[in-house]
Motif scaffolding. Structure first.
Motif, PDB file in Angstrom:
ATOM      1  N   ASP A   8       0.797  -1.229   0.000  1.00 12.57           N
ATOM      2  CA  ASP A   8       0.000   0.000   0.000  1.00 12.57           C
ATOM      3  C   ASP A   8       0.834   1.285   0.000  1.00 12.57           C
ATOM      4  OD1 ASP A   8      -3.050  -0.942   0.441  1.00 12.57           O
ATOM      5  OD2 ASP A   8      -1.695  -2.298   1.513  1.00 12.57           O
ATOM      6  N   ASP A  36      -1.495  -2.317  -4.249  1.00 20.59           N
ATOM      7  CA  ASP A  36      -1.827  -0.892  -4.118  1.00 20.59           C
ATOM      8  C   ASP A  36      -0.578  -0.024  -4.209  1.00 20.59           C
ATOM      9  OD1 ASP A  36      -4.519  -1.379  -4.069  1.00 20.59           O
ATOM     10  OD2 ASP A  36      -4.853  -0.700  -2.010  1.00 20.59           O
ATOM     11  N   HIS A  63      -6.794  -1.076  -5.840  1.00 17.52           N
ATOM     12  CA  HIS A  63      -6.599   0.197  -6.547  1.00 17.52           C
ATOM     13  C   HIS A  63      -5.832  -0.015  -7.849  1.00 17.52           C
ATOM     14  CE1 HIS A  63      -7.952   3.178  -3.408  1.00 17.52           C
ATOM     15  NE2 HIS A  63      -7.993   2.028  -2.757  1.00 17.52           N
ATOM     16  N   HIS A 149      -3.860  -4.200   2.580  1.00 16.12           N
ATOM     17  CA  HIS A 149      -5.233  -3.810   2.284  1.00 16.12           C
ATOM     18  C   HIS A 149      -5.886  -2.920   3.342  1.00 16.12           C
ATOM     19  CE1 HIS A 149      -8.938  -3.862   0.121  1.00 16.12           C
ATOM     20  NE2 HIS A 149      -9.557  -4.776   0.846  1.00 16.12           N
TER      21      HIS A 149
END
Ligand SMILES: [Fe+2]
Length: 242
Positions: A8, A36, A63, A149
Motif C-alpha cells: 500500500d 496498491d 486500486h 489492504h
C-alpha cells in the motif's frame, strides 16, 4: 535469509523513498510487494518505476486493478473514486500494462503473498473476525501469509491445535510448528494513528518478524496531492495516520 515486505504505497513517493533508504541498511535477500502501488497520492508513475526496479514479487491491489478497469470500483468512497479516475488519466500506457499483468497471489518458499485475503482475493475482503482469519488459514498452504489492504498492522497465528488468535504485538518470534497471517500495514497511507511509513522485515535465520516505522517528508507529499488537484483530505489524512 532476510525478507522485506511492503504494501500500500498508494503513489506516495516520499514515503516509498524513505522506506527504500531504510531498507538499504537492512541488507535483505528478497523484497515482496503486496499491492496498491497506486491510488490516493500524486506520484503513480514514479512509484511504479521504483517498484519495477525493486522486485518481481508483486501482487495486485484493488486500486491497481481499478485503475486499469479490472475490478469494479463503484463501491469505493468518493475520495478513492476521484483518485482512481485521476490516476487512470495520469499513468503511462506502459505502466497501465504493468498493472494489468499483476497476479492476485504469489508464493515464495514457505510464504504466501496476497493483497486482501487468501480466500477469494478478488473480492478484496477485510479480515474482520477470527472466523474469517480461520477460513484464511484454510485457504493457503504456506506457513506464513503476508497481506495488506486495511493499512493497519496486525498479526494472527494458528497454533498446533488449529486455533486462531491475534498476536499481542506486531514484532514477534515465529515458531516452526505454528502458522501466521501478518498484515504489514501501509507504506504510503497508514491508518493506525501513526503517520510514519510501515513495512515488515522477516528474518528466517532468527525466525523473527519486525514491523518497522519510518518517518518521511509528509509535507512534500501533501503539497503534491493539493497541486495535482486531488481532494485535500487525502493530503490531510497523511499527517494524522488515518
Ligand atoms: Fe490500500
Amino acid at each position: 535469509m532476510k525478507y522485506a515486505i511492503l504494501s500500500d504505497v498508494h503513489s506516495n513517493l516520499e514515503a516509498f523513498q524513505a522506506v527504500l533508504t531504510d531498507l538499504a541498511r537492512e541488507k535483505v535477500d528478497q523484497t515482496f510487494f503486496l499491492g496498491d502501488i497506486v491510488g490516493y497520492g500524486a506520484d503513480p508513475d514514479q512509484c511504479i518505476e521504483l517498484l519495477r526496479g525493486l522486485t518481481t514479487f508483486v501482487v495486485a491491489g484493488n486500486h491497481d486493478w481499478a485503475v486499469v478497469g479490472l475490478t469494479d470500483y463503484s463501491y469505493f468512497n468518493p475520495l478513492a473514486k476521484t483518485a482512481i479516475e485521476w490516476t487512470a488519466r495520469t499513468v503511462t500506457a506502459a505502466h497501465q500494462e504493468f498493472l494489468k499483468k499483476l497476479p492476485l497471489a504469489q508464493n515464495y518458499r514457505n510464504i504466501a503473498l496476497v493483497h486482501a485475503t487468501p480466500c477469494e482475493p478478488e473480492e478484496w475482503n477485510y479480515l474482520l473476525s477470527l472466523e474469517e482469519v480461520h477460513l484464511s488459514f484454510q485457504h493457503h498452504d504456506r506457513q506464513i501469509c503476508f497481506l495488506g489492504h486495511s493499512h493497519v498492522p496486525i498479526a494472527f497465528k494458528q497454533d498446533e491445535e488449529g486455533q486462531s488468535s491475534v498476536l499481542p504485538d506486531t514484532t514477534f518470534t515465529l515458531r516452526d510448528s505454528q502458522r501466521y497471517i501478518i498484515n504489514v500495514g501501509s507504506v504510503g497511507q497508514p491508518r493506525d494513528g501513526d503517520p510514519r511509513a510501515a513495512y515488515g522485515i522477516y528474518s528466517r535465520d532468527d525466525s523473527c518478524f519486525t514491523l518497522k516505522r519510518v518517518p518521511y517528508n509528509i509535507e512534500s507529499a501533501q503539497e503534491k496531492i493539493i497541486a495535482a488537484g486531488l481532494p485535500h483530505f487525502l493530503a490531510q489524512r497523511l499527517a494524522l495516520g488515518t
